[in-house]
Structure formats: C-alpha cells, structure tokens
Design a protein around this motif. Sequence first.
Motif, PDB file in Angstrom:
ATOM      1  N   UNK A  86       0.846  -1.182   0.000  1.00 32.29           N
ATOM      2  CA  UNK A  86       0.000   0.000   0.000  1.00 32.29           C
ATOM      3  C   UNK A  86       0.882   1.233   0.000  1.00 32.29           C
ATOM      4  N   UNK A  87       0.732   2.051   1.036  1.00 33.08           N
ATOM      5  CA  UNK A  87       1.551   3.257   1.172  1.00 33.08           C
ATOM      6  C   UNK A  87       2.527   3.147   2.347  1.00 33.08           C
ATOM      7  N   UNK A  88       2.729   1.936   2.841  1.00 34.26           N
ATOM      8  CA  UNK A  88       3.620   1.728   3.985  1.00 34.26           C
ATOM      9  C   UNK A  88       4.869   0.975   3.554  1.00 34.26           C
ATOM     10  N   UNK A  89       5.994   1.345   4.136  1.00 32.90           N
ATOM     11  CA  UNK A  89       7.235   0.630   3.855  1.00 32.90           C
ATOM     12  C   UNK A  89       7.203  -0.760   4.470  1.00 32.90           C
ATOM     13  N   UNK A  90       7.648  -1.751   3.711  1.00 33.75           N
ATOM     14  CA  UNK A  90       7.882  -3.075   4.273  1.00 33.75           C
ATOM     15  C   UNK A  90       9.199  -3.056   5.049  1.00 33.75           C
ATOM     16  N   UNK A  91       9.560  -4.176   5.640  1.00 30.62           N
ATOM     17  CA  UNK A  91      10.871  -4.245   6.316  1.00 30.62           C
ATOM     18  C   UNK A  91      11.987  -3.991   5.316  1.00 30.62           C
ATOM     19  N   UNK A  92      11.841  -4.534   4.117  1.00 31.89           N
ATOM     20  CA  UNK A  92      12.852  -4.293   3.086  1.00 31.89           C
ATOM     21  C   UNK A  92      12.907  -2.813   2.712  1.00 31.89           C
ATOM     22  N   UNK A  93      11.746  -2.186   2.648  1.00 31.98           N
ATOM     23  CA  UNK A  93      11.707  -0.766   2.342  1.00 31.98           C
ATOM     24  C   UNK A  93      12.330   0.074   3.435  1.00 31.98           C
ATOM     25  N   UNK A  94      12.105  -0.306   4.674  1.00 34.27           N
ATOM     26  CA  UNK A  94      12.714   0.405   5.795  1.00 34.27           C
ATOM     27  C   UNK A  94      14.229   0.258   5.774  1.00 34.27           C
ATOM     28  N   UNK A  95      14.690  -0.943   5.461  1.00 30.55           N
ATOM     29  CA  UNK A  95      16.141  -1.151   5.365  1.00 30.55           C
ATOM     30  C   UNK A  95      16.738  -0.313   4.247  1.00 30.55           C
ATOM     31  N   UNK A  96      16.023  -0.268   3.117  1.00 23.88           N
ATOM     32  CA  UNK A  96      16.532   0.515   1.995  1.00 23.88           C
ATOM     33  C   UNK A  96      16.617   1.989   2.357  1.00 23.88           C
ATOM     34  N   UNK A  97      15.580   2.534   2.994  1.00 27.60           N
ATOM     35  CA  UNK A  97      15.619   3.946   3.373  1.00 27.60           C
ATOM     36  C   UNK A  97      16.775   4.208   4.340  1.00 27.60           C
ATOM     37  N   UNK A  98      16.990   3.295   5.265  1.00 31.19           N
ATOM     38  CA  UNK A  98      18.112   3.463   6.202  1.00 31.19           C
ATOM     39  C   UNK A  98      19.445   3.436   5.464  1.00 31.19           C
ATOM     40  N   UNK A  99      19.565   2.540   4.477  1.00 37.20           N
ATOM     41  CA  UNK A  99      20.803   2.463   3.687  1.00 37.20           C
ATOM     42  C   UNK A  99      21.013   3.734   2.875  1.00 37.20           C
ATOM     43  N   UNK A 100      19.943   4.250   2.293  1.00 33.53           N
ATOM     44  CA  UNK A 100      20.055   5.471   1.498  1.00 33.53           C
ATOM     45  C   UNK A 100      20.600   6.617   2.348  1.00 33.53           C
ATOM     46  N   UNK A 101      20.051   6.764   3.541  1.00 36.24           N
ATOM     47  CA  UNK A 101      20.484   7.864   4.395  1.00 36.24           C
ATOM     48  C   UNK A 101      21.903   7.635   4.917  1.00 36.24           C
ATOM     49  N   UNK A 102      22.211   6.385   5.279  1.00 40.22           N
ATOM     50  CA  UNK A 102      23.545   6.092   5.802  1.00 40.22           C
ATOM     51  C   UNK A 102      24.611   6.312   4.726  1.00 40.22           C
ATOM     52  N   UNK A 103      24.323   5.882   3.504  1.00 35.93           N
ATOM     53  CA  UNK A 103      25.295   6.073   2.425  1.00 35.93           C
ATOM     54  C   UNK A 103      25.453   7.552   2.088  1.00 35.93           C
ATOM     55  N   UNK A 104      24.358   8.293   2.117  1.00 35.10           N
ATOM     56  CA  UNK A 104      24.453   9.729   1.873  1.00 35.10           C
ATOM     57  C   UNK A 104      25.273  10.405   2.968  1.00 35.10           C
ATOM     58  N   UNK A 105      25.033  10.024   4.222  1.00 33.79           N
ATOM     59  CA  UNK A 105      25.824  10.564   5.328  1.00 33.79           C
ATOM     60  C   UNK A 105      27.306  10.264   5.127  1.00 33.79           C
ATOM     61  N   UNK A 106      27.601   9.020   4.708  1.00 35.96           N
ATOM     62  CA  UNK A 106      29.000   8.615   4.543  1.00 35.96           C
ATOM     63  C   UNK A 106      29.694   9.420   3.449  1.00 35.96           C
ATOM     64  N   UNK A 107      28.930   9.851   2.430  1.00 36.31           N
ATOM     65  CA  UNK A 107      29.499  10.660   1.357  1.00 36.31           C
ATOM     66  C   UNK A 107      29.532  12.144   1.697  1.00 36.31           C
ATOM     67  N   UNK A 108      29.057  12.488   2.888  1.00 31.86           N
ATOM     68  CA  UNK A 108      28.887  13.898   3.243  1.00 31.86           C
ATOM     69  C   UNK A 108      29.641  14.293   4.510  1.00 31.86           C
ATOM     70  N   UNK A 109      30.648  13.519   4.868  1.00 30.37           N
ATOM     71  CA  UNK A 109      31.355  13.791   6.127  1.00 30.37           C
ATOM     72  C   UNK A 109      32.463  14.835   5.989  1.00 30.37           C
ATOM     73  N   UNK A 110      32.945  15.106   4.789  1.00 28.15           N
ATOM     74  CA  UNK A 110      34.141  15.937   4.615  1.00 28.15           C
ATOM     75  C   UNK A 110      34.063  17.290   5.312  1.00 28.15           C
ATOM     76  N   UNK A 111      32.973  18.056   5.172  1.00 31.23           N
ATOM     77  CA  UNK A 111      32.972  19.370   5.824  1.00 31.23           C
ATOM     78  C   UNK A 111      33.034  19.286   7.339  1.00 31.23           C
TER      79      UNK A 111
END
Length: 293
Positions: free
Chosen positions: A231-256
């Motif tokens: 429906x409009x809710x994240x599954x467990x896989x969707x929740x993991x993916x969102x967490x990965x997206x944010x974690x990877x973005x954070x990892x690429x954004x540490x320099x400053x």
Amino acid sequence: MVSVDQPASPDPALAGRAHRAVEPLHNHVYFVSETEEHLTAAGLRPGRMVYFAGRAAPMGAVGPGVVTATFSNFSPAVVARHVPRAWTLAAPEQVVAARAAAARASLTRLLGGEQAAAAPEVAELGDLLADACSVLTAEGRPLYAGHADLPWPEDPVTRLWHAATLLREWRGDAHVAVLVRHGLSGMEALQTHVATGRAFLEPVAQTLRGWTDDEWAAGWSRLAERGLVTGRALTEAGQRLRAELEAETDALSTAPWQHLGPERTARATALGKQLSGTIVAAGAYPAGVFAGR
C-alpha cells in the motif's frame, strides 16, 4: 617514516545530524512569501517557475534536461513547461540576485528582525559553515558546483544562507547518486520518503512535484513489485533501503564536518538547531505540507 596525524573521520550519523540542524536555514526559502515576491519582481511567473529558475539559476541558462537531472524528483513534463522559458523573462544573474535578497529578507524576518539577525550567533554559525565549505569539491556534484561559483556574500545573514545552501546542495548531489545506485527513480525515491511519515504529505508531494495520477500509481506499483511497500507503507525491506540510502548519503557527506572537527561540528549543530528552531517557530513552513508538522 614520519607519520602525519589526520583528523579522525566523523561518525556519518553526526554528519546527518549536522545536516538536519542546518538545512532549514536554507530550504525555508522555498516556502516563504519573500521568494515569490522578489523573483516575480525580477520578471518570473509565480509558482513553479520561481522554484525551478531560482534553484537552477546558479548553473546558468540551462535547459529542462539539466534541471530534471539535478533536481531529480520532479516530473520532466512540468519542468519543461517552465524551463527554458524562465530565461526569456529574467536572466540567471538577475534571478540569483533576487533569490539572495529574498533569503536575506525571509531569514531576517523569521529570526525576529534586524537586531536579532545581527546577533553574534548568526555570524558565528555563518563563519563555521563557510569554513566547512572550504574543503568541498565539485566532482560529480553539478548543482553544488553552480552555487559554488557564486561570490560569497559579505552580509552575515546572506552569508549564512549561502553556506547552508552549498552544504545542502553538495549533500543533495551525493544523495541523487546514491538513489541511482539503488535503482530508484526520482519519483520512487520521493514516494519511499513519503512512506516514512517524515516527509511531505502524499497529496502535497505528488502535486508539488507534478506527477499525474497514472504516473504516481505506477510508481507505487513498481515499489510494491520490488517488495519495498505494501500500500503506502514501507515493508521491512523498504525500511532497510531507506536506512541504507540515508547512511550512504551521510557517509558521502562527512568531509565538511571532518574538517571542522568534533568540537566545532557540535557547535555548528547546536547553533543550527537554535536558529532553525527559531525560524520554524516563527512560521517558516506552512501548515498541512509536512507529516507531523
């Protein structure tokens, strides 16, 4: 062999917290009346044209393909209705100047007026963020690169907004690369963000980004086929993916933040929370747009 001490890489989560603390100082400009007032005075049409041209203008008179690619989650058809027509109404340099003036006016109002905007904390945070920006590079970050070519404002309020903008667009370019790596279109990424309950309300997201009902429904169907939503809710896989997206973005954004170091990053985060809290409490964002706000 002489060893050279290097600053310890910060926890990527700290980069994420610093980003969230500072971002309202940039992105409030998309929701305040001053932006439309200043950019329509420069010649643009009200509404989406103000947004597309205002954000894209630092890259020059680019076409709809560049705007669609760098902004990521807007309907290409909607972008094409406003770009490149915007550049026939106002030159990019006029739009850049109008947007900076709008940012100064809105931040000054939301912080509580000229006296509040002249508080030492405003200049201090601007200086910290400007120093953080000093190590940023443009490789693979086109939207950031356009903004980075602009001269630094001398006014402390506009300087703070410009620094927050550079950090936001630098991180945003990295986020788009992460989305592409995970095989999410801009619309699908937007929909998974909506499904977290911490983003735009769904009708607002669809309308603001210009997707038709059929396009929007097809996006949800593709996400369901991948097992990311029910429906409009994240599954467990969707929740993991969102967490990965944010974690990877954070990892690429540490320099400053690595450049600032732990103490100054903590200070920038604290000041960002303080000033962002002030402008949010003063009505930087309209009601009925974001979930939970």
